[in-house]
Design a protein around this motif. Structure first.
Motif, mmCIF file in Angstrom:
data_model
loop_
_atom_site.group_PDB
_atom_site.id
_atom_site.type_symbol
_atom_site.label_atom_id
_atom_site.label_comp_id
_atom_site.label_asym_id
_atom_site.label_seq_id
_atom_site.Cartn_x
_atom_site.Cartn_y
_atom_site.Cartn_z
ATOM 1 N N PRO A 109 0.834 -1.197 0.000
ATOM 2 C CA PRO A 109 0.000 0.000 0.000
ATOM 3 C C PRO A 109 0.868 1.245 0.000
ATOM 4 O O PRO A 109 1.957 1.264 0.554
ATOM 5 N N GLY A 110 0.387 2.287 -0.617
ATOM 6 C CA GLY A 110 1.145 3.525 -0.672
ATOM 7 C C GLY A 110 0.299 4.608 -1.287
ATOM 8 O O GLY A 110 -0.889 4.414 -1.579
ATOM 9 N N PRO A 111 0.878 5.781 -1.500
ATOM 10 C CA PRO A 111 0.129 6.869 -2.126
ATOM 11 C C PRO A 111 -0.377 6.458 -3.503
ATOM 12 O O PRO A 111 0.264 5.662 -4.193
ATOM 13 N N PRO A 112 -1.507 6.983 -3.924
ATOM 14 C CA PRO A 112 -2.062 6.615 -5.237
ATOM 15 C C PRO A 112 -1.080 6.797 -6.380
ATOM 16 O O PRO A 112 -1.025 5.964 -7.289
ATOM 17 N N CYS A 113 -0.292 7.880 -6.359
ATOM 18 C CA CYS A 113 0.638 8.110 -7.465
ATOM 19 C C CYS A 113 1.700 7.017 -7.520
ATOM 20 O O CYS A 113 2.099 6.572 -8.603
ATOM 21 N N LEU A 114 2.152 6.557 -6.347
ATOM 22 C CA LEU A 114 3.151 5.493 -6.312
ATOM 23 C C LEU A 114 2.551 4.177 -6.801
ATOM 24 O O LEU A 114 3.186 3.429 -7.554
ATOM 25 N N ARG A 115 1.315 3.898 -6.396
ATOM 26 C CA ARG A 115 0.660 2.671 -6.847
ATOM 27 C C ARG A 115 0.484 2.682 -8.366
ATOM 28 O O ARG A 115 0.685 1.667 -9.037
ATOM 29 N N LEU A 116 0.124 3.825 -8.908
ATOM 30 C CA LEU A 116 -0.022 3.935 -10.358
ATOM 31 C C LEU A 116 1.305 3.684 -11.065
ATOM 32 O O LEU A 116 1.356 3.014 -12.103
ATOM 33 N N GLN A 117 2.374 4.217 -10.512
ATOM 34 C CA GLN A 117 3.694 4.021 -11.117
ATOM 35 C C GLN A 117 4.088 2.547 -11.108
ATOM 36 O O GLN A 117 4.595 2.022 -12.102
ATOM 37 N N VAL A 118 3.850 1.881 -9.970
ATOM 38 C CA VAL A 118 4.209 0.464 -9.860
ATOM 39 C C VAL A 118 3.391 -0.372 -10.836
ATOM 40 O O VAL A 118 3.926 -1.217 -11.570
ATOM 41 N N LEU A 119 2.083 -0.137 -10.864
ATOM 42 C CA LEU A 119 1.228 -0.888 -11.785
ATOM 43 C C LEU A 119 1.606 -0.612 -13.237
ATOM 44 O O LEU A 119 1.641 -1.524 -14.071
ATOM 45 N N MET B 171 -9.469 1.847 -4.931
ATOM 46 C CA MET B 171 -8.805 2.027 -6.215
ATOM 47 C C MET B 171 -9.395 3.193 -6.981
ATOM 48 O O MET B 171 -10.607 3.405 -6.965
ATOM 49 N N SER B 172 -8.523 3.884 -7.674
ATOM 50 C CA SER B 172 -8.985 4.895 -8.617
ATOM 51 C C SER B 172 -9.357 4.193 -9.925
ATOM 52 O O SER B 172 -9.056 3.014 -10.129
ATOM 53 N N HIS B 173 -9.996 4.938 -10.806
ATOM 54 C CA HIS B 173 -10.364 4.369 -12.104
ATOM 55 C C HIS B 173 -9.120 3.952 -12.884
ATOM 56 O O HIS B 173 -9.110 2.904 -13.544
ATOM 57 N N GLN B 174 -8.055 4.740 -12.798
ATOM 58 C CA GLN B 174 -6.813 4.414 -13.507
ATOM 59 C C GLN B 174 -6.196 3.127 -12.975
ATOM 60 O O GLN B 174 -5.711 2.288 -13.741
ATOM 61 N N GLU B 175 -6.210 2.976 -11.656
ATOM 62 C CA GLU B 175 -5.664 1.754 -11.058
ATOM 63 C C GLU B 175 -6.468 0.532 -11.490
ATOM 64 O O GLU B 175 -5.903 -0.522 -11.803
ATOM 65 N N LEU B 176 -7.770 0.680 -11.503
ATOM 66 C CA LEU B 176 -8.629 -0.421 -11.925
ATOM 67 C C LEU B 176 -8.326 -0.818 -13.366
ATOM 68 O O LEU B 176 -8.219 -2.009 -13.693
ATOM 69 N N GLN B 177 -8.149 0.166 -14.229
ATOM 70 C CA GLN B 177 -7.832 -0.121 -15.627
ATOM 71 C C GLN B 177 -6.491 -0.828 -15.771
ATOM 72 O O GLN B 177 -6.353 -1.787 -16.539
ATOM 73 N N LEU B 178 -5.491 -0.355 -15.030
ATOM 74 C CA LEU B 178 -4.171 -0.978 -15.106
ATOM 75 C C LEU B 178 -4.219 -2.428 -14.623
ATOM 76 O O LEU B 178 -3.595 -3.315 -15.223
ATOM 77 N N CYS B 179 -4.958 -2.671 -13.559
ATOM 78 C CA CYS B 179 -5.098 -4.044 -13.054
ATOM 79 C C CYS B 179 -5.764 -4.937 -14.097
ATOM 80 O O CYS B 179 -5.351 -6.086 -14.308
ATOM 81 N N GLN B 180 -6.780 -4.413 -14.743
ATOM 82 C CA GLN B 180 -7.465 -5.191 -15.781
ATOM 83 C C GLN B 180 -6.538 -5.470 -16.957
ATOM 84 O O GLN B 180 -6.550 -6.567 -17.528
ATOM 85 N N HIS B 181 -5.719 -4.489 -17.316
ATOM 86 C CA HIS B 181 -4.768 -4.681 -18.418
ATOM 87 C C HIS B 181 -3.718 -5.738 -18.053
ATOM 88 O O HIS B 181 -3.306 -6.530 -18.910
ATOM 89 N N ILE B 182 -3.286 -5.739 -16.805
ATOM 90 C CA ILE B 182 -2.307 -6.740 -16.365
ATOM 91 C C ILE B 182 -2.915 -8.136 -16.438
ATOM 92 O O ILE B 182 -2.281 -9.087 -16.911
#
Length: 201
Positions: A3-13, A84-95
């Protein structure tokens, strides 16, 4: 994926997805290129070695993503739910989609291999296998005592390449590659004989 800040999670994903996409693109490009160039040892090594490793690592990544970012509707996520933000959800789905794509390609490569072996075998038989009177025993002074030149050349060009590549693989993968290559080779031989109505008599 801690877990971490949203921006960091987005970068990792994003990095995970980009790495998976690059690896898949490189592997599929190399595999198709090696098969087109009839470099079977390299094709088998990359598809039965590197590709299988990528598939296992993607499976692990999907489990990590699922544990940290459960899909909407999951009843009991393994870890405390991360909003999750919408962007995080999309990245997870893409993975997850990328992992599925790699799984599908992994299942298709041996079919590609069989098709390639059969096509190359058929081409060699068409170019080199004698027809007609060559096979009539009555026209031969004696029965052959060694393999026909066309058969030896075809076996070396196809099965020799398969054997060379299979030696580099784990034992279970060796058996699968040899079985598929041999089956494709013999199917091409039989189909050529039937197509041209070659009779051995």
């Amino acid at each position: 994926l801690p877990p971490g800040p949203p921006c960091l999670r987005l970068q990792v994903l994003g990095c995970c997805l980009a790495t998976a996409q690059a690896a898949r693109s490189w592997l599929t490009g190399r595999a198709c290129g090696y098969l087109a160039a009839w470099a079977l040892p390299q094709f088998l090594l990359i598809t039965q070695g590197d590709l299988q490793l990528l598939k296992m690592e993607m499976d692990k990544l999907v489990l990590l993503v699922h544990g940290t970012f459960p899909e909407p509707g999951d009843v009991s996520p393994p870890l405390p739910l991360t909003v999750m933000s919408h962007q995080e959800l999309q990245l997870c789905q893409h993975i997850r989609s990328m992992a599925t794509s790699i799984q599908l390609f992994s299942g298709d490569v041996l079919k590609m291999f069989s098709t390639g072996c059969k096509r190359m075998s058929a081409q060699i038989f068409h170019q080199t296998m004698p027809r007609g009177k060559h096979w009539r025993i009555s026209l031969r002074p004696e029965l052959p005592s060694c393999p026909s030149a066309y058969a030896a050349a075809a076996a070396q060009a196809v099965l020799g390449q398969v054997l060379q590549g299979a030696r580099l693989l784990p034992r279970d993968a060796q058996a699968s590659a040899m079985a598929r290559g041999t089956t494709a080779f013999l199917e091409a031989w039989m189909e050529h004989i039937l197509e041209h109505r070659i009779r051995f008599r």
